[in-house]
Design an enzyme around this catalytic site. Structure first.
Site, PDB file in Angstrom:
ATOM      1  N   ASP A 168     -20.635  -0.310  -0.341  1.00 17.33           N
ATOM      2  CA  ASP A 168     -20.106  -1.599  -0.802  1.00 17.33           C
ATOM      3  C   ASP A 168     -21.142  -2.677  -0.532  1.00 17.33           C
ATOM      4  O   ASP A 168     -21.777  -2.676   0.527  1.00 17.33           O
ATOM      5  CB  ASP A 168     -18.794  -1.939  -0.085  1.00 17.33           C
ATOM      6  N   ALA A 172     -16.786  -1.951  -8.872  1.00 21.07           N
ATOM      7  CA  ALA A 172     -16.786  -2.623 -10.177  1.00 21.07           C
ATOM      8  C   ALA A 172     -16.767  -4.126  -9.963  1.00 21.07           C
ATOM      9  O   ALA A 172     -16.370  -4.609  -8.897  1.00 21.07           O
ATOM     10  CB  ALA A 172     -15.565  -2.207 -10.999  1.00 21.07           C
ATOM     11  N   TYR A 227     -14.243  -7.193 -19.601  1.00 21.67           N
ATOM     12  CA  TYR A 227     -13.901  -6.257 -18.530  1.00 21.67           C
ATOM     13  C   TYR A 227     -13.329  -4.970 -19.115  1.00 21.67           C
ATOM     14  O   TYR A 227     -13.750  -3.860 -18.742  1.00 21.67           O
ATOM     15  CB  TYR A 227     -12.888  -6.899 -17.576  1.00 21.67           C
ATOM     16  N   LYS A 269     -14.970  -1.113 -18.914  1.00 18.92           N
ATOM     17  CA  LYS A 269     -14.261   0.040 -18.374  1.00 18.92           C
ATOM     18  C   LYS A 269     -14.171   1.164 -19.411  1.00 18.92           C
ATOM     19  O   LYS A 269     -14.289   2.352 -19.083  1.00 18.92           O
ATOM     20  CB  LYS A 269     -12.865  -0.370 -17.903  1.00 18.92           C
TER      21      LYS A 269
END
Length: 327
Positions: A30, A87, A153, A157
């Site tokens: 992360d 993401a 977005y 995806k």
């Protein structure tokens, strides 16, 4: 070892803590991006570390970015399973900066897939989204519904999801794509509708609904998301599949605001703001395929789940307050 990318976020953090509690060794990648609050992410990390301290599995945090192909390759090489949650979230954020969303969500996913192609990883589980559906031709959405996303977005995806499918077909990378439907629960992001409504009502401020509130959402409790992912440690039945992971019902946003207001501060009014660009009109999941393949069955409807979140919030209001650090 299990690698969880984005493992300091809401969903990734729950997965990491759950896997550690089940006795697994977990590595989290992360970058601690302050999209919503780095302090919240650090608290999320502490939950998983506490599970490791309790003698369950092990936990390691690697601060880094999925756009760093070399770092991703090093981590994936040692991973038995990869849960790719990292993401750039946020429909509204994507409208403002679509290229950043593409860079993280698509290019980052390609880094994970390239690394898995060159490693003995047993399975890559990709966190997709109901945003891939966009405009409904019918409801509830099944996995065969047309995909016409209405935000960058959603496009990112869908593009990443297609790469996941192609890498599975061409390069024999075992992959599964899970399309999440608006996940909520303890430790959720503060900028989500439910946490925002609860926070405002707790502070005696009226909840703000964007638009007329007729938009509907299928809200999925975080524990159901965790169970669906954990099942993929045990079975290859879903390899190559795309699965909806949602709940059993949906609710319009105004009703949701009223339910929360009535539970916390019934005297408050409901305020309305301008509808946000890129927001889907409706979402509702058909989860029968996930039921057939994984035995998935959601356990929480929206009213009971929201009640549990309100109870958690009352006991953990400090979760959304800045951490106090000694100098």
């Amino acid at each position: 070892m299990i690698l969880v990318t984005g493992g300091a976020g809401f969903i990734g953090g729950h997965l990491a803590a759950s896997f550690v509690s089940a006795g697994r060794d977990v590595v989290v990648l992360d970058n601690l991006d302050p999209f919503y609050d780095t302090d919240i992410k650090r608290r999320t990390i502490d939950v998983a570390r506490q599970a490791a301290d309790n003698g369950d599995g092990s936990y390691e945090l690697v601060e880094g970015d999925v756009r760093d192909a070399d770092l991703v390759a090093d981590l994936v090489a040692d991973a038995q399973f990869v849960f790719h949650q990292a993401a750039q979230a946020g429909v509204r954020t994507s409208v403002k900066n679509p290229r950043r969303v593409d860079d993280i969500n698509v290019e980052g996913t390609l880094n994970v897939l390239d690394a898995a192609r060159d490693s003995p990883t047993e399975r890559v589980v990709f966190a997709s989204s109901s945003s891939v559906y966009g405009k409904p031709s019918y409801l509830p959405y099944d996995e065969e519904h047309p995909t016409t996303p209405v935000s960058p977005y959603g496009v990112s995806k869908l593009a990443a999801e297609n790469y996941v499918r192609v890498y599975g077909d061409l390069y024999d990378v075992p992959t599964v794509a899970l399309r999440y439907f608006t996940v909520y629960g303890p430790r959720m992001r503060p900028n989500m509708a439910i946490s925002n409504f609860v926070s405002r009502c707790m502070n005696d401020e009226p909840p703000v609904v964007y638009g007329d509130g007729s938009q509907t959402r299928d809200f999925t409790y975080i524990a159901d998301i965790v169970r669906a992912n954990a099942k993929l440690l045990e079975t290859d039945a879903a390899d190559g599949e795309v699965l909806n992971i949602g709940s059993t019902d949906n609710v319009d946003i105004r009703t949701l605001a009223e339910v929360i207001r009535d539970e916390i501060a019934p005297d408050l009014s409901i305020e309305h703001g301008e509808r946000q660009a890129g927001d889907a009109e409706h979402t509702h999941a058909d989860v029968s395929k996930a039921g057939d393949v994984l035995g998935y069955e959601p356990t929480e409807d929206i009213r009971s789940g929201v009640g549990e979140f309100i109870d958690w919030y009352r006991k953990n209001r400090e979760w959304y307050e800045p951490l106090v650090r000694s100098s």
